[in-house]
Design a protein around this motif. Sequence first.
Motif, PDB file in Angstrom:
ATOM      1  N   ASN A  79       0.977  -1.312   0.012  1.00 47.89           N
ATOM      2  CA  ASN A  79       0.004  -0.184   0.081  1.00 47.89           C
ATOM      3  C   ASN A  79       1.082   1.038  -0.040  1.00 47.89           C
ATOM      4  OD1 ASN A  79      -1.654   2.180   0.821  1.00 47.89           O
ATOM      5  ND2 ASN A  79      -2.823   0.855   2.029  1.00 47.89           N
ATOM      6  N   PHE A  80       1.073   1.998  -0.964  1.00 43.71           N
ATOM      7  CA  PHE A  80       2.097   2.916  -1.264  1.00 43.71           C
ATOM      8  C   PHE A  80       1.698   4.086  -0.531  1.00 43.71           C
ATOM      9  CE2 PHE A  80       3.511   0.677  -5.120  1.00 43.71           C
ATOM     10  CZ  PHE A  80       4.819   0.499  -4.900  1.00 43.71           C
ATOM     11  N   GLU A  81       0.486   4.303  -0.286  1.00 45.65           N
ATOM     12  CA  GLU A  81       0.037   5.717   0.525  1.00 45.65           C
ATOM     13  C   GLU A  81       0.425   5.644   1.981  1.00 45.65           C
ATOM     14  OE1 GLU A  81      -4.360   7.949   1.674  1.00 45.65           O
ATOM     15  OE2 GLU A  81      -4.348   6.041   0.315  1.00 45.65           O
ATOM     16  N   GLU A  82       0.050   4.158   2.402  1.00 46.75           N
ATOM     17  CA  GLU A  82       0.614   4.032   3.856  1.00 46.75           C
ATOM     18  C   GLU A  82       2.277   3.961   4.000  1.00 46.75           C
ATOM     19  OE1 GLU A  82       0.565   2.893   8.015  1.00 46.75           O
ATOM     20  OE2 GLU A  82      -1.020   3.549   6.715  1.00 46.75           O
ATOM     21  N   LEU A  83       2.921   3.205   3.014  1.00 49.86           N
ATOM     22  CA  LEU A  83       4.313   3.258   3.242  1.00 49.86           C
ATOM     23  C   LEU A  83       4.782   4.606   3.055  1.00 49.86           C
ATOM     24  CD1 LEU A  83       6.976   1.777   2.856  1.00 49.86           C
ATOM     25  CD2 LEU A  83       6.585   1.560   0.452  1.00 49.86           C
ATOM     26  N   PHE A  84       4.542   5.457   2.074  1.00 52.99           N
ATOM     27  CA  PHE A  84       5.032   6.825   1.934  1.00 52.99           C
ATOM     28  C   PHE A  84       4.615   7.691   3.048  1.00 52.99           C
ATOM     29  CE2 PHE A  84       6.503   5.356  -2.102  1.00 52.99           C
ATOM     30  CZ  PHE A  84       7.756   5.754  -1.985  1.00 52.99           C
ATOM     31  N   GLY A  85       3.306   7.271   3.319  1.00 54.28           N
ATOM     32  CA  GLY A  85       2.922   8.008   4.811  1.00 54.28           C
ATOM     33  C   GLY A  85       3.841   7.864   6.077  1.00 54.28           C
ATOM     34  N   ARG A  86       4.162   6.702   6.159  1.00 56.11           N
ATOM     35  CA  ARG A  86       5.221   6.497   7.263  1.00 56.11           C
ATOM     36  C   ARG A  86       6.614   7.136   6.917  1.00 56.11           C
ATOM     37  NH1 ARG A  86       4.332  -0.050   8.164  1.00 56.11           N
ATOM     38  NH2 ARG A  86       1.984   0.009   8.500  1.00 56.11           N
ATOM     39  N   ILE A  87       7.035   6.841   5.762  1.00 58.02           N
ATOM     40  CA  ILE A  87       8.284   7.734   5.127  1.00 58.02           C
ATOM     41  C   ILE A  87       8.337   9.120   5.535  1.00 58.02           C
ATOM     42  CG2 ILE A  87       9.764   8.429   3.586  1.00 58.02           C
ATOM     43  CD1 ILE A  87       9.457   5.498   2.224  1.00 58.02           C
ATOM     44  N   GLN A  88       7.382   9.670   5.180  1.00 57.85           N
ATOM     45  CA  GLN A  88       7.260  11.158   5.502  1.00 57.85           C
ATOM     46  C   GLN A  88       6.826  11.637   6.949  1.00 57.85           C
ATOM     47  OE1 GLN A  88       4.533  13.478   2.404  1.00 57.85           O
ATOM     48  NE2 GLN A  88       3.847  11.582   2.077  1.00 57.85           N
ATOM     49  N   THR A  89       6.479  10.632   7.655  1.00 56.06           N
ATOM     50  CA  THR A  89       6.339  10.922   9.195  1.00 56.06           C
ATOM     51  C   THR A  89       7.669  11.019   9.886  1.00 56.06           C
ATOM     52  OG1 THR A  89       4.188   9.907   9.202  1.00 56.06           O
ATOM     53  CG2 THR A  89       5.151  10.044  11.374  1.00 56.06           C
ATOM     54  N   VAL A  90       8.514  10.139   9.510  1.00 60.15           N
ATOM     55  CA  VAL A  90       9.889   9.923  10.110  1.00 60.15           C
ATOM     56  C   VAL A  90      10.996  10.693   9.458  1.00 60.15           C
ATOM     57  CG1 VAL A  90       8.959   7.836  11.352  1.00 60.15           C
ATOM     58  CG2 VAL A  90      10.303   7.858   8.964  1.00 60.15           C
ATOM     59  N   SER A  91      10.466  11.129   8.008  1.00 59.40           N
ATOM     60  CA  SER A  91      11.689  11.740   7.390  1.00 59.40           C
ATOM     61  C   SER A  91      11.175  13.077   6.944  1.00 59.40           C
ATOM     62  CB  SER A  91      12.115  11.024   6.216  1.00 59.40           C
ATOM     63  OG  SER A  91      13.034  11.807   5.586  1.00 59.40           O
ATOM     64  N   ARG A 259      15.042  -7.978   9.087  1.00 59.63           N
ATOM     65  CA  ARG A 259      13.757  -7.329   8.673  1.00 59.63           C
ATOM     66  C   ARG A 259      14.033  -5.763   8.734  1.00 59.63           C
ATOM     67  NH1 ARG A 259       9.642 -11.189   7.326  1.00 59.63           N
ATOM     68  NH2 ARG A 259       9.996 -13.113   8.466  1.00 59.63           N
ATOM     69  N   SER A 260      13.756  -5.150   7.566  1.00 54.84           N
ATOM     70  CA  SER A 260      13.833  -3.661   7.466  1.00 54.84           C
ATOM     71  C   SER A 260      12.413  -3.281   7.591  1.00 54.84           C
ATOM     72  CB  SER A 260      14.491  -2.969   6.170  1.00 54.84           C
ATOM     73  OG  SER A 260      15.790  -3.388   6.256  1.00 54.84           O
ATOM     74  N   HIS A 261      11.814  -2.380   8.576  1.00 56.33           N
ATOM     75  CA  HIS A 261      10.528  -2.160   8.813  1.00 56.33           C
ATOM     76  C   HIS A 261      10.304  -1.037   8.063  1.00 56.33           C
ATOM     77  CE1 HIS A 261       9.942  -5.240  11.487  1.00 56.33           C
ATOM     78  NE2 HIS A 261      10.853  -4.922  12.169  1.00 56.33           N
ATOM     79  N   ILE A 262      11.234   0.197   8.198  1.00 56.35           N
ATOM     80  CA  ILE A 262      11.178   1.324   7.373  1.00 56.35           C
ATOM     81  C   ILE A 262      12.760   1.630   6.802  1.00 56.35           C
ATOM     82  CG2 ILE A 262      11.066   3.731   7.599  1.00 56.35           C
ATOM     83  CD1 ILE A 262       9.070   3.296   9.661  1.00 56.35           C
ATOM     84  N   PHE A 263      13.082   1.895   5.658  1.00 59.28           N
ATOM     85  CA  PHE A 263      14.127   2.475   5.013  1.00 59.28           C
ATOM     86  C   PHE A 263      13.701   3.471   3.875  1.00 59.28           C
ATOM     87  CE2 PHE A 263      16.911   2.652   1.288  1.00 59.28           C
ATOM     88  CZ  PHE A 263      17.889   3.298   2.053  1.00 59.28           C
ATOM     89  N   SER A 264      14.399   4.730   4.270  1.00 63.15           N
ATOM     90  CA  SER A 264      14.447   5.612   3.040  1.00 63.15           C
ATOM     91  C   SER A 264      15.844   6.642   3.062  1.00 63.15           C
ATOM     92  CB  SER A 264      13.223   6.572   3.348  1.00 63.15           C
ATOM     93  OG  SER A 264      13.352   7.266   4.491  1.00 63.15           O
ATOM     94  N   PHE A 275      24.683  18.809  -1.836  1.00 61.44           N
ATOM     95  CA  PHE A 275      23.249  18.257  -1.456  1.00 61.44           C
ATOM     96  C   PHE A 275      23.370  17.665  -0.065  1.00 61.44           C
ATOM     97  CE2 PHE A 275      25.889  14.754  -3.159  1.00 61.44           C
ATOM     98  CZ  PHE A 275      25.388  13.403  -2.416  1.00 61.44           C
ATOM     99  N   ASP A 276      21.898  17.676   0.410  1.00 56.99           N
ATOM    100  CA  ASP A 276      21.772  17.255   1.756  1.00 56.99           C
ATOM    101  C   ASP A 276      21.135  15.616   1.858  1.00 56.99           C
ATOM    102  OD1 ASP A 276      22.816  19.087   2.876  1.00 56.99           O
ATOM    103  OD2 ASP A 276      20.848  20.118   3.241  1.00 56.99           O
ATOM    104  N   VAL A 277      21.429  14.884   2.707  1.00 62.09           N
ATOM    105  CA  VAL A 277      20.909  13.451   3.046  1.00 62.09           C
ATOM    106  C   VAL A 277      20.322  13.311   4.079  1.00 62.09           C
ATOM    107  CG1 VAL A 277      21.443  11.209   2.583  1.00 62.09           C
ATOM    108  CG2 VAL A 277      22.890  12.735   1.400  1.00 62.09           C
ATOM    109  N   GLU A 278      19.179  12.638   4.295  1.00 62.00           N
ATOM    110  CA  GLU A 278      18.457  12.309   5.471  1.00 62.00           C
ATOM    111  C   GLU A 278      18.138  10.836   5.197  1.00 62.00           C
ATOM    112  OE1 GLU A 278      15.412  14.300   8.559  1.00 62.00           O
ATOM    113  OE2 GLU A 278      14.231  13.478   6.821  1.00 62.00           O
ATOM    114  N   TYR A 279      18.746  10.032   6.020  1.00 61.68           N
ATOM    115  CA  TYR A 279      18.925   8.499   6.117  1.00 61.68           C
ATOM    116  C   TYR A 279      18.034   8.096   7.044  1.00 61.68           C
ATOM    117  CZ  TYR A 279      20.761   3.714   6.025  1.00 61.68           C
ATOM    118  OH  TYR A 279      21.109   2.544   5.707  1.00 61.68           O
ATOM    119  N   VAL A 280      17.147   6.991   6.960  1.00 62.21           N
ATOM    120  CA  VAL A 280      16.213   6.778   8.081  1.00 62.21           C
ATOM    121  C   VAL A 280      16.141   5.348   7.909  1.00 62.21           C
ATOM    122  CG1 VAL A 280      14.039   6.597   9.280  1.00 62.21           C
ATOM    123  CG2 VAL A 280      14.878   8.772   8.236  1.00 62.21           C
ATOM    124  N   LEU A 281      16.426   4.391   9.090  1.00 58.43           N
ATOM    125  CA  LEU A 281      16.392   2.943   9.157  1.00 58.43           C
ATOM    126  C   LEU A 281      15.993   2.377  10.341  1.00 58.43           C
ATOM    127  CD1 LEU A 281      17.281   0.233   7.522  1.00 58.43           C
ATOM    128  CD2 LEU A 281      19.264   0.244   8.800  1.00 58.43           C
TER     129      LEU A 281
END
Length: 345
Positions: A79-91, A259-264, A275-281
Amino acid sequence: MLHEIICLSFLFVIPAAVAVEAKFGCRTPNRSSTKFGARNARRSIPLAFTPPSFQIPLFTATPKIVPSKVEGTTISLPNFEELFGRIQTVSPLARHLINGGDGGLDAMDSEDVFEWKLVDKNKKGSRIDKIENFQEKNSPIIRFRTSIEGPCVPERFANFLMDSESRKKWDVSIAQVYEAFPIYDLDMANIILGPKLGDCSRLGVGYCQTKQSVVSPREQLTLCGIQDFKNGGAIIWGTEMEDSENHLFPPGKRHVRARSHIFSSTLTPTGPNSFDVEYVLQLSIGGSVPTFMHAPVITETVSQMFSYAKKYFAGGENGDLAKYICAKKSLQNVLQNRESILLPH
């Protein structure tokens, strides 16, 4: 030693010893300090989306299925809406990029829904934060922020994570990492993802295995992709495949599953040569590795990756990156010339 894994040839950290106990707090949005030099850029709108509950499964019982380039093999999509919602929340930087913001860490809205704990920072602005036991998964989520000198070329950042030879230059624990099942049709992927999430330039399932060390080998099977944006930025993302997809593992002996639960990993240009980088795992190591070891090991390994990245991108006119850019431009010129020959005059 920590091991990373990458799908589609992308990254997911798989440490040999890792973790941290946990308390995770949710609270009213917090504005975390970035301490990066001011840059002229369009700011993003503060929390211009509704944070997800993190309770909806990423993969439904009847997921969307797309064919891969490997004959007879399909890929289940989340579910890409849920996946990228999670990514945007932590990143916040990923949220900034998706919302059309320009510039990097200093330009983004840095409000946080969760309570992050500072792990380390330096005078140059780089910092590491974490949340223990995030979402009750017995593993911390860790966020790295830094600035890199050199042109922003996202596919090269992904390459030294997903290419075995490049990876071995900084990750001594890697045994193998490769793209196993690339999607057959990227146009289909972009239709499913929608226009707000940029242009999907790569998507597929990848496999990664680490070497025997003080702990037994670990392996991962992950779905990953690259979303490119008009300003030259990108989000490299990934998530672990469900057990229902275990038939995609390569034949042979199975190893302990990490298992990777969140990676971006979000890259945004801050100038023509920076450039800037924000790495979340958030990674669960699996096996009997004590949780208090996760965060220190992941932090050390990702820091090594960034040290390698900074040298690579700052290589100058005679560096490997400059050679890659030159070769890419030459290929584009050849293709354009071939196109012009075929067109009627």
